[in-house]
Design a protein around this motif. Structure first.
Motif, PDB file in Angstrom:
ATOM      1  N   THR A  31      46.634  60.709  52.364  1.00 28.89           N
ATOM      2  CA  THR A  31      45.279  60.200  52.189  1.00 28.89           C
ATOM      3  C   THR A  31      45.340  59.080  51.157  1.00 28.89           C
ATOM      4  OG1 THR A  31      44.269  62.330  52.700  1.00 28.89           O
ATOM      5  CG2 THR A  31      42.917  60.737  51.500  1.00 28.89           C
ATOM      6  N   VAL A  32      44.684  57.960  51.460  1.00 29.53           N
ATOM      7  CA  VAL A  32      44.698  56.799  50.577  1.00 29.53           C
ATOM      8  C   VAL A  32      43.271  56.323  50.374  1.00 29.53           C
ATOM      9  CG1 VAL A  32      45.424  54.395  50.309  1.00 29.53           C
ATOM     10  CG2 VAL A  32      47.002  56.078  51.279  1.00 29.53           C
ATOM     11  N   ILE A  33      42.902  56.076  49.120  1.00 25.03           N
ATOM     12  CA  ILE A  33      41.629  55.439  48.817  1.00 25.03           C
ATOM     13  C   ILE A  33      41.921  54.209  47.963  1.00 25.03           C
ATOM     14  CG2 ILE A  33      40.261  57.557  48.965  1.00 25.03           C
ATOM     15  CD1 ILE A  33      40.292  57.680  45.927  1.00 25.03           C
ATOM     16  N   GLY A  34      41.104  53.207  48.119  1.00 23.12           N
ATOM     17  CA  GLY A  34      41.283  51.988  47.347  1.00 23.12           C
ATOM     18  C   GLY A  34      39.998  51.186  47.318  1.00 23.12           C
ATOM     19  N   ALA A  35      39.862  50.360  46.303  1.00 26.76           N
ATOM     20  CA  ALA A  35      38.679  49.513  46.179  1.00 26.76           C
ATOM     21  C   ALA A  35      39.020  48.364  45.245  1.00 26.76           C
ATOM     22  CB  ALA A  35      37.482  50.305  45.647  1.00 26.76           C
ATOM     23  N   SER A  36      38.224  47.310  45.329  1.00 19.94           N
ATOM     24  CA  SER A  36      38.405  46.177  44.427  1.00 19.94           C
ATOM     25  C   SER A  36      37.081  45.450  44.272  1.00 19.94           C
ATOM     26  CB  SER A  36      39.471  45.214  44.958  1.00 19.94           C
ATOM     27  OG  SER A  36      39.054  44.617  46.174  1.00 19.94           O
ATOM     28  N   HIS A  63      41.711  55.997  54.184  1.00 23.11           N
ATOM     29  CA  HIS A  63      42.273  56.528  55.422  1.00 23.11           C
ATOM     30  C   HIS A  63      42.974  57.851  55.144  1.00 23.11           C
ATOM     31  CE1 HIS A  63      46.276  54.592  54.378  1.00 23.11           C
ATOM     32  NE2 HIS A  63      46.700  55.741  54.874  1.00 23.11           N
ATOM     33  N   THR A  64      43.004  58.678  56.156  1.00 20.31           N
ATOM     34  CA  THR A  64      43.696  59.954  56.055  1.00 20.31           C
ATOM     35  C   THR A  64      44.404  60.229  57.370  1.00 20.31           C
ATOM     36  OG1 THR A  64      43.471  62.303  55.506  1.00 20.31           O
ATOM     37  CG2 THR A  64      41.696  61.314  56.812  1.00 20.31           C
ATOM     38  N   ARG A  65      45.581  60.778  57.268  1.00 21.14           N
ATOM     39  CA  ARG A  65      46.354  61.184  58.446  1.00 21.14           C
ATOM     40  C   ARG A  65      46.810  62.616  58.227  1.00 21.14           C
ATOM     41  NH1 ARG A  65      51.292  57.551  60.035  1.00 21.14           N
ATOM     42  NH2 ARG A  65      52.008  58.188  57.953  1.00 21.14           N
ATOM     43  N   TYR A 655      44.946  54.706  45.403  1.00 21.98           N
ATOM     44  CA  TYR A 655      45.415  56.043  45.051  1.00 21.98           C
ATOM     45  C   TYR A 655      45.869  56.734  46.325  1.00 21.98           C
ATOM     46  CZ  TYR A 655      45.425  60.846  43.261  1.00 21.98           C
ATOM     47  OH  TYR A 655      45.790  62.126  42.918  1.00 21.98           O
ATOM     48  N   LYS A 656      47.129  57.118  46.370  1.00 19.85           N
ATOM     49  CA  LYS A 656      47.698  57.766  47.542  1.00 19.85           C
ATOM     50  C   LYS A 656      48.154  59.171  47.173  1.00 19.85           C
ATOM     51  CE  LYS A 656      51.371  57.243  51.006  1.00 19.85           C
ATOM     52  NZ  LYS A 656      52.448  56.373  51.519  1.00 19.85           N
ATOM     53  N   PHE A 657      47.696  60.128  47.966  1.00 18.55           N
ATOM     54  CA  PHE A 657      48.116  61.509  47.702  1.00 18.55           C
ATOM     55  C   PHE A 657      48.303  62.255  49.014  1.00 18.55           C
ATOM     56  CE2 PHE A 657      43.521  61.212  47.597  1.00 18.55           C
ATOM     57  CZ  PHE A 657      43.086  62.277  48.356  1.00 18.55           C
TER      58      PHE A 657
END
Length: 657
Positions: A31-36, A63-65, A655-657
């Protein structure tokens, strides 16, 4: 970007093909979240100083897989809201993607859906000069107002671009054995892209006398202060099957890998232009008014290819191939004018019967000549066979010599209703040879030379054929010679340690020359109708030897940076974009009073970026800036002088987890 010999993709493959890829549902769970957030300098200069009307730009992504057993799913969302090059521009999109996949013992199946929604304050009209104001007038006006288009054209605040794209795809892979794969694919999309703009730079919010555009014979009379709506919708449906047969016998005891494919595709394109009335602000969803252009074009296309990679030795292979494309195009025309709706300004008293019950009004209107409301159908079909061959040699230490030839095909643009049927397709003979290597410690490089010999080369913008028709113009023959080189030097292989200094650069030389080309221009004081009736009134001008429009000869991107094993890096880049012309005549800088044709000067731009990983948390931060010196420069001359993007700075996290 796939360059070189492209047989298994096409048409539209003279210069390579672009492949857009989404995340596969098969893979590790993540799962990855990001913003700018960011800001673009797009204000004006001097008296044209404008206010920041939009605020902070932003991007966001998630996104999530996830996989459970032999089933995988993925969902992705991306969105952005950012300023454009003009102070009137604000660009916005939301992009959704989802897929579900199933893996069996000898096959897998994936179904995916993409929906993209775009809502921009944007239009294609740019800064123009006035005829009669003298050379360089348009350029002087541009540099006096900077990015403040609202100062020159307040009505541009109402201009919008609205797009919706929905795409579905079903892919099945069947693994017959370890060396045989059959892939089947069914796909389709619907793409609506509607644009609304104020006409001739006037303010559409002024109600005036509430006049609407009117059609009188073959003339369209357009009062000032109306908006133009351009409604376009593209639809596509296709099915494809490909097969790969690896490690098969060939003559003389050699081995080969065979690829073969077949595809059917249907495309439909509707294109409608209409004018509103004075005081009417056209918005997304508006479809009615005075229709001046209305066509419906569809195509049925069949394609097939066959290629085989022959392993001559362990270090040398040759891949010959052949591609066939056949398509039939039909077009229904209900109404037509010049596709862009251009016309000559005249005094309102000379504009004809706008409204016989109203007194004449002050100001100007536009007369668009050559309207044709005759309903007609045209069609044609074309078959093109495109051979190709490529090779690769890996016998040198950590190096590959590669090259090839392929014949490319670009179907003709058919937006203009007066374009001749059947048109002449753009056919190219394309050659390339290159070397890539990591043989030298700390050095990576790739260099490739190319030659394109293209017949019926299509150029950006409308021209006139020998019959006086306005068509998307072609040049008889164009040669493009040049080379591309990429290189990178790293210090760590020499110095060791956690720190690495690097230099990275790429350079492209593209010497694009018109070998043979002819322009036709109607002798004054005759108009298009006179020249269409009597082609002898056309002036003929050869443009052989001139540079190809919209192609810069030189491009370079040079980067100096430092990176550390702890997970941070920083770099500075200089980008050089060479000059180019926007017309076949190669009008000099300032030579066109309206600014739509001529030389676009070269420019150097400075950018920088830095990234930092936050330990092993999976989080990282970044900051980046483009055009850091906030240089005001001309990016193009499409519908007037277009500004390049002002200084833009972004900062954000992932942030990727």
């Amino acid at each position: 970007m796939l360059r070189g010999t492209v047989i298994n993709h096409g048409p539209l493959n003279n210069h390579g093909v672009v492949n857009f890829r989404n995340l596969s549902p098969f893979g590790p769970n993540e799962t990855v979240i990001g913003a700018s957030i960011g800001h673009t300098e797009n204000d004006g200069r001097g008296e044209a100083k404008s206010q920041d009307r939009w605020g902070v730009s932003n991007t966001r992504h998630f996104h999530t897989r996830q996989g459970i057993g032999n089933v995988g799913v993925v969902f992705s969302y991306s969105g952005a809201e950012a300023d454009g090059a003009w102070d009137t521009e604000r660009l916005r999109y939301n992009d959704f993607y989802g897929a579900i996949g199933w893996k069996g013992i000898n096959s897998d199946l994936t179904f995916s859906v993409t929906h993209f929604r775009q809502r921009d304050n944007y239009d294609e009209a740019n800064i123009e000069g006035e005829e009669g104001d003298g050379p360089g007038n348009a350029e002087a006006k541009f540099f006096s107002i900077g990015h403040a288009k609202s100062f020159e054209n307040p009505g541009a605040n109402y201009n919008t671009y609205n797009a919706d794209v929905t795409k579905l795809q079903l892919v099945h892979n069947y693994y017959v054995d370890d060396t045989t794969t059959i892939t089947s694919r069914v796909y389709g999309f619907d793409h609506r892209r509607d644009r609304y703009q104020n006409f001739e730079g006037e303010d559409p919010s002024d109600p005036g006398d509430g006049l609407s555009a009117e059609i009188d014979g073959d003339d369209v009379f357009v009062p000032e202060g109306v908006m133009l709506g351009r409604l376009r919708t593209y639809r596509q449906l296709g099915a494809e099957m490909r097969a790969e047969f690896a490690d098969r016998p060939f003559i003389g005891g050699l081995r080969q890998d065979i690829q073969v494919g077949i595809r059917y595709e249907y495309n439909d394109f509707t294109n409608k232009n209409f004018f509103g009335r004075q005081g009417q602000i056209l918005e997304d969803g508006d479809e009615t008014g005075t229709v001046v252009f209305d066509t419906d074009t569809d195509a049925n296309a069949f394609s097939t290819f066959l290629q085989s990679t022959i392993h001559v030795t362990n270090t040398f292979n040759v891949t010959p191939g052949l591609r066939l494309d056949h398509y039939r195009v039909s077009r229904l025309t209900r109404a037509s004018t010049e596709e862009e709706g251009e016309g000559e300004e005249e005094d309102v008293g000379d504009c004809g019967p706008l409204d016989p019950f109203l007194d004449p009004v002050d100001g100007e209107c536009v007369v668009i000549e050559g309207f044709d409301g005759t309903r007609r159908t045209d069609s044609f079909d074309t078959t093109a066979v495109s051979p190709g061959i490529s090779f690769a040699y890996t016998g040198f230490f950590k190096s590959t010599i590669y090259g090839g030839y392929h014949r490319g095909l670009t179907p003709h643009v058919l937006r203009e209703a007066n374009a001749g049927f059947p048109p002449e397709d753009e056919i190219g003979d394309n050659f390339q040879i290159g070397l890539r290597s990591t043989a030298i410690r700390g050095v990576t490089f790739d260099i490739a030379a190319f030659h394109h010999n293209i017949e019926n080369f299509q150029v950006k913008g409308a021209g006139t054929d020998a019959a006086g028709n306005n068509v998307y113009h072609t040049l008889d023959r164009v040669h493009i010679n040049g080379f591309e080189v990429y290189g990178r030097v790293d210090s760590r292989p020499f110095t060791g340690g956690p720190l690495n200094l690097f230099f990275e650069g790429n350079y492209t030389l593209s010497d694009a020359k018109i070998k043979k080309g002819t322009l036709f221009e109607c002798e004054e004081p005759n108009d298009a109708e006179d020249c269409q009736a009597d082609p002898s009134l056309l002036e003929v001008e050869s443009v052989g030897g001139n540079r190809v429009p919209e192609v810069y000869k030189h491009f370079a991107h040079l980067t100096v940076g430092v990176e550390h094993r702890w997970g941070w890096d920083a770099s500075v880049s200089w980008t050089y974009r060479g000059n180019f012309y926007t017309d076949e005549v190669n009008t000099p800088y300032g030579g066109d009073e309206e600014g739509e044709d001529g030389l676009v000067p070269d420019v150097w731009l400075l950018s920088a970026r830095a990234n930092m990983k936050l330990g092993d948390t999976g989080a990282s931060l970044f900051i980046a800036g483009d055009n850091l010196l906030d240089k005001l420069y001309i990016a193009d001359r499409e519908d007037g002088i277009k500004a390049g993007q002002g200084r833009t700075v972004w900062g954000g996290f992932k942030y990727k987890f």
